[in-house]
Write a protein that holds these residues in place. Structure first.
Motif, PDB file in Angstrom:
ATOM      1  N   TYR A  17      46.477  37.763  37.510  1.00 14.87           N
ATOM      2  CA  TYR A  17      45.457  38.570  37.779  1.00 14.87           C
ATOM      3  C   TYR A  17      43.928  37.650  38.230  1.00 14.87           C
ATOM      4  CZ  TYR A  17      48.014  41.072  34.004  1.00 14.87           C
ATOM      5  OH  TYR A  17      49.089  42.010  33.432  1.00 14.87           O
ATOM      6  N   THR A  51      43.439  47.540  34.864  1.00 13.47           N
ATOM      7  CA  THR A  51      43.105  46.345  34.445  1.00 13.47           C
ATOM      8  C   THR A  51      41.667  45.890  35.644  1.00 13.47           C
ATOM      9  OG1 THR A  51      45.305  45.691  34.308  1.00 13.47           O
ATOM     10  CG2 THR A  51      43.711  43.873  34.503  1.00 13.47           C
ATOM     11  N   SER A  59      36.643  34.464  41.471  1.00 16.51           N
ATOM     12  CA  SER A  59      37.167  35.317  40.230  1.00 16.51           C
ATOM     13  C   SER A  59      37.610  34.162  39.279  1.00 16.51           C
ATOM     14  CB  SER A  59      38.142  36.084  40.615  1.00 16.51           C
ATOM     15  OG  SER A  59      39.148  35.275  41.730  1.00 16.51           O
ATOM     16  N   ASP A 114      44.536  46.671  43.685  1.00 16.60           N
ATOM     17  CA  ASP A 114      43.416  46.375  42.892  1.00 16.60           C
ATOM     18  C   ASP A 114      43.956  47.334  41.333  1.00 16.60           C
ATOM     19  OD1 ASP A 114      41.191  47.294  41.462  1.00 16.60           O
ATOM     20  OD2 ASP A 114      40.165  47.973  43.415  1.00 16.60           O
ATOM     21  N   GLY A 115      43.844  46.478  40.369  1.00 12.45           N
ATOM     22  CA  GLY A 115      44.354  46.909  39.184  1.00 12.45           C
ATOM     23  C   GLY A 115      43.485  48.139  38.513  1.00 12.45           C
ATOM     24  N   ASP A 147      44.669  34.336  36.108  1.00 14.15           N
ATOM     25  CA  ASP A 147      45.163  34.377  34.851  1.00 14.15           C
ATOM     26  C   ASP A 147      46.863  34.579  35.429  1.00 14.15           C
ATOM     27  OD1 ASP A 147      46.248  34.448  32.447  1.00 14.15           O
ATOM     28  OD2 ASP A 147      45.695  36.419  32.053  1.00 14.15           O
ATOM     29  N   PHE A 198      40.336  38.180  38.126  1.00 15.28           N
ATOM     30  CA  PHE A 198      39.288  38.896  37.522  1.00 15.28           C
ATOM     31  C   PHE A 198      38.027  38.535  38.313  1.00 15.28           C
ATOM     32  CE2 PHE A 198      42.158  38.702  34.298  1.00 15.28           C
ATOM     33  CZ  PHE A 198      42.148  39.864  33.539  1.00 15.28           C
ATOM     34  N   ALA A 250      40.691  43.854  37.315  1.00 16.13           N
ATOM     35  CA  ALA A 250      41.252  42.671  38.245  1.00 16.13           C
ATOM     36  C   ALA A 250      42.120  43.159  39.407  1.00 16.13           C
ATOM     37  CB  ALA A 250      41.808  41.793  37.119  1.00 16.13           C
ATOM     38  N   TYR A 251      42.162  42.366  40.233  1.00 16.79           N
ATOM     39  CA  TYR A 251      43.220  42.506  41.297  1.00 16.79           C
ATOM     40  C   TYR A 251      44.546  41.880  40.846  1.00 16.79           C
ATOM     41  CZ  TYR A 251      39.721  43.861  45.049  1.00 16.79           C
ATOM     42  OH  TYR A 251      38.759  44.339  45.401  1.00 16.79           O
ATOM     43  N   GLU A 252      45.669  42.509  41.101  1.00 18.33           N
ATOM     44  CA  GLU A 252      46.868  41.843  40.630  1.00 18.33           C
ATOM     45  C   GLU A 252      47.765  41.569  41.683  1.00 18.33           C
ATOM     46  OE1 GLU A 252      48.696  44.320  37.186  1.00 18.33           O
ATOM     47  OE2 GLU A 252      46.803  44.747  36.873  1.00 18.33           O
ATOM     48  N   TYR A 253      48.557  40.428  41.511  1.00 24.00           N
ATOM     49  CA  TYR A 253      49.503  40.092  42.388  1.00 24.00           C
ATOM     50  C   TYR A 253      50.864  40.127  41.491  1.00 24.00           C
ATOM     51  CZ  TYR A 253      52.779  37.233  45.261  1.00 24.00           C
ATOM     52  OH  TYR A 253      53.833  36.859  45.808  1.00 24.00           O
ATOM     53  N   VAL A 262      53.262  37.467  37.076  1.00 27.66           N
ATOM     54  CA  VAL A 262      51.825  38.256  37.410  1.00 27.66           C
ATOM     55  C   VAL A 262      50.760  37.717  37.579  1.00 27.66           C
ATOM     56  CG1 VAL A 262      50.286  40.291  36.373  1.00 27.66           C
ATOM     57  CG2 VAL A 262      52.977  40.264  36.001  1.00 27.66           C
TER      58      VAL A 262
END
Length: 189
Positions: free
Chosen positions: A184, A130, A110, A163-164, A113, A186, A132-135, A182
């Motif tokens: 991301y 989104t 991935s 999971d965004g 970002d 992708f 993308a996965y987000e943390y 944040v």
């Protein structure tokens, strides 16, 4: 083996060893493996073969079914981590370096970002998705994070991974700004 699974197996071995008041050397002797290997397994640095893993579990006098009870091999869609649940760990003999594992997940290749986001008091927008996965890590302040119809109140030091592609949005209901990191992830297609 998935990275998280390796860490959890190692954590359970160490927890059981400590509960049984066994030293690394004593467990190694009972299991027929080296002290170094037991240490590496406990710290998630080595993947044990099945015979070694079962030998260690047997040496801990724990039923195999009990040892693996509750171990979920499926990734959760949403994972909230409270700062008090972060797992301290050591790398080599690095005194003064205080590591805490917040979240570890395997993801396909991935693009990453990294973003700092500050929410003004009482701000809100419509839910978004989104690809993308987000943390999310809360640096200071607090926010209600709406994800897939659920509300998670996150305070300073808390984090969430999800999971965004699920509908989501942060909502700052407080009188103070909320600052968050944040990240991301992708997925490459």
């Amino acid at each position: 083996m998935d990275g998280l699974l390796i860490l959890e197996v190692g954590r359970r071995i160490k927890q059981n060893r400590i509960e049984k008041r066994l030293t690394l050397q004593e467990l190694a002797d009972k299991s027929g493996v080296s002290k170094g290997l037991v240490s590496q397994i406990e710290n998630g640095r080595s993947i044990p073969s099945l015979p070694v893993m079962f030998s260690i579990i047997q040496s801990l006098e724990v039923e195999v079914s009990e040892f693996f009870k509750g171990l979920n091999l499926l990734e959760p869609t949403i994972l909230v981590q409270r700062k008090e649940d972060y797992i301290p760990f050591e790398k080599e003999d690095a005194q003064g370096f205080n590591y805490q594992r917040v979240i570890m997940r395997n993801l396909p290749a991935s693009t990453v970002d990294f973003v700092l986001l500050e929410l003004a008091p009482h701000c809100f927008r419509e839910e978004v998705t989104t690809d993308a996965y987000e943390y999310i890590y809360i640096i200071n302040g607090e926010t209600d994070y709406l994800i897939n119809g659920q509300v998670f109140t996150l305070k300073e030091g808390d984090s969430v991974f999800f999971d965004g592609r699920l509908l989501h949005v942060p909502k700052n209901n407080s009188e103070h700004p909320c600052k968050m990191l944040v990240i991301y992830f992708f997925t490459q297609h």
